[in-house]
Design a protein around this motif. Structure first.
Motif, mmCIF file in Angstrom:
data_model
loop_
_atom_site.group_PDB
_atom_site.id
_atom_site.type_symbol
_atom_site.label_atom_id
_atom_site.label_comp_id
_atom_site.label_asym_id
_atom_site.label_seq_id
_atom_site.Cartn_x
_atom_site.Cartn_y
_atom_site.Cartn_z
ATOM 1 N N ARG A 71 0.828 -1.216 0.000
ATOM 2 C CA ARG A 71 0.000 0.000 0.000
ATOM 3 C C ARG A 71 0.858 1.259 0.000
ATOM 4 N N VAL A 72 1.972 1.231 0.723
ATOM 5 C CA VAL A 72 2.855 2.401 0.741
ATOM 6 C C VAL A 72 3.482 2.604 -0.636
ATOM 7 N N ALA A 73 3.950 1.513 -1.254
ATOM 8 C CA ALA A 73 4.562 1.608 -2.583
ATOM 9 C C ALA A 73 3.565 2.180 -3.595
ATOM 10 N N ASN A 74 2.344 1.663 -3.567
ATOM 11 C CA ASN A 74 1.307 2.172 -4.484
ATOM 12 C C ASN A 74 0.950 3.615 -4.148
ATOM 13 N N GLY A 75 0.938 3.932 -2.845
ATOM 14 C CA GLY A 75 0.608 5.294 -2.426
ATOM 15 C C GLY A 75 1.612 6.316 -2.924
ATOM 16 N N LEU A 76 2.885 5.959 -2.907
ATOM 17 C CA LEU A 76 3.916 6.878 -3.413
ATOM 18 C C LEU A 76 3.738 7.121 -4.911
ATOM 19 N N ILE A 109 5.096 5.171 6.653
ATOM 20 C CA ILE A 109 6.502 4.774 6.524
ATOM 21 C C ILE A 109 7.180 4.800 7.890
ATOM 22 N N GLY A 110 6.803 5.751 8.724
ATOM 23 C CA GLY A 110 7.343 5.786 10.085
ATOM 24 C C GLY A 110 6.959 4.539 10.859
ATOM 25 N N ASP A 111 5.694 4.086 10.683
ATOM 26 C CA ASP A 111 5.241 2.863 11.354
ATOM 27 C C ASP A 111 6.008 1.648 10.849
ATOM 28 N N LEU A 112 6.252 1.596 9.537
ATOM 29 C CA LEU A 112 7.025 0.480 8.974
ATOM 30 C C LEU A 112 8.453 0.488 9.504
#
Length: 369
Positions: A71-76, A109-112
């Protein structure tokens, strides 16, 4: 046309995200998911319910981890497209949406990044939390119950299964102690930074003069061990007492002596469980917690890491790790990390993620004895 330029900030996030992805080893994670999926699809999986539960739980956790990364990769990628469209169309609403998405991605990203810091030997385990009232009389007992509710609410917000294994109620109000299990992957690694002495300062509702009072409660966090790791406990090393489960004010929960208290004679460790209606179930649950504590003690002795996980918590002046101040001002402050908020009500309602994240980062940067 707008000139929304978030390029540098996105580049910084991509750099951090790339480092996190390397640490998480996504190729290995996908391979583990494939292997667990194959095991989960076996026709005889539930012939052994305990093993099946372990497989499905591990699969769910790893799929969730991969899902967060995806989800982060797609979000970026989506954010860069959104910025381009906002600039082309001069759309201020899209620009505001892009800024909001940037903040969400920064948080994600901070949580990851915090997740990559949970790499201790016991960090992946579920957690057993014991809360004990300390100095402060009735106020301390009430404070211990407030902390119990706080951790249960935190777990509820994260949809983590919980079980109250034992509660010892105080005579006037609150609790003397309580033990709860939070059955979620990495619950121990996440919550272990909560271990220590907590201090409450408030205008006491139990003081007829309405004076400000300070009270303390101790929080101990230990990892719940796998059944296969259980250490052998000879019968002559334990004393088992059965008693009637009770609620606040001594009100009976049931009419049978189903609650179980197990004392490990060589170490003096005492574990109680009264959550289940069956004495057999309560004994099994109490034995599992006792084995977890004994195995942890054994590991600590082997590795010479006294206090590393549970610590020596006295719940009094001089060793507190967090203060909850309700009067004369409103503030909750972690004395190790300096992280603080000015809304104690939210904290007592389970809003602990900021404290936990700060604690995990602090622990990583602080050398241990």
């Amino acid at each position: 046309m707008l000139d929304l330029d978030l390029g540098e900030e996105i580049a910084a996030l991509r750099s951090t995200f790339a480092t996190i992805s390397d640490v998480l080893d996504l190729e290995r994670l996908r391979a583990e998911i494939a292997d667990l999926s194959e095991q989960a699809g076996a026709p005889d999986l539930w012939d052994n319910p305990e093993a099946a539960q372990k497989v499905t739980s591990a699969l769910s956790h790893k799929q969730a981890s991969l899902g967060r990364v995806t989800r982060v990769a797609n979000g970026l990628d989506d954010l860069e497209v959104l910025i381009e469209l906002a600039n082309e169309e001069g759309d201020e609403a899209s620009a505001a949406e892009a800024r909001a998405e940037l903040e969400k991605l920064r948080t994600a990203i901070g949580d990851l990044e915090v997740q990559t810091l949970l790499n201790g030997e016991f960090d992946p385990r579920p957690a057993v939390i014991t809360i004990r009232a300390g100095a402060g009389g009735v106020d301390a007992a009430d404070f211990a119950e407030m902390l119990l509710r706080m951790y249960l609410r935190w777990a509820e917000q994260h949809r983590y299964p919980t079980q109250v294994l034992d509660t010892s109620y105080a005579e006037e109000a609150g609790i003397k102690s309580a033990t709860i299990e939070i059955d979620a992957p990495y619950a121990f690694g996440t919550l272990s930074v909560e271990a220590g002495t907590h201090r409450l300062v408030r205008m006491s509702p139990f003081n007829s003069a309405g004076k400000r009072q300070t009270s303390f409660a101790a929080v101990e966090v230990v990892p719940l061990m796998e059944v296969t790791e259980s250490i052998d406990i000879p019968d002559n090393d334990i004393r088992v007492d059965v008693f009637r489960s009770s609620g606040p004010g001594g009100q009976s929960v049931n009419t049978t002596d189903s609650a179980v208290r197990i004392t490990h004679l060589p170490t003096g460790i005492v574990v109680s469980c009264q959550n289940e209606k069956s004495q057999i179930q309560n004994r099994a649950a109490a034995m599992r917690v006792l084995q977890s504590r004994l195995l942890l003690v054994q590991r600590e002795q082997e590795n010479a890491k006294k206090k590393e996980l549970a610590g020596n918590i006295t719940a009094s002046w001089g060793d507190q790790m967090r203060s909850y101040v309700l009067a004369p001002y409103q503030m909750v402050k972690d004395l190790r990390t300096e992280y603080e908020v000015n809304n104690p009500s939210n904290v007592f309602d389970g809003d602990l993620d900021g404290f936990i994240t700060a604690g995990i980062r602090w622990r990583k940067s602080t050398p241990r004895d």
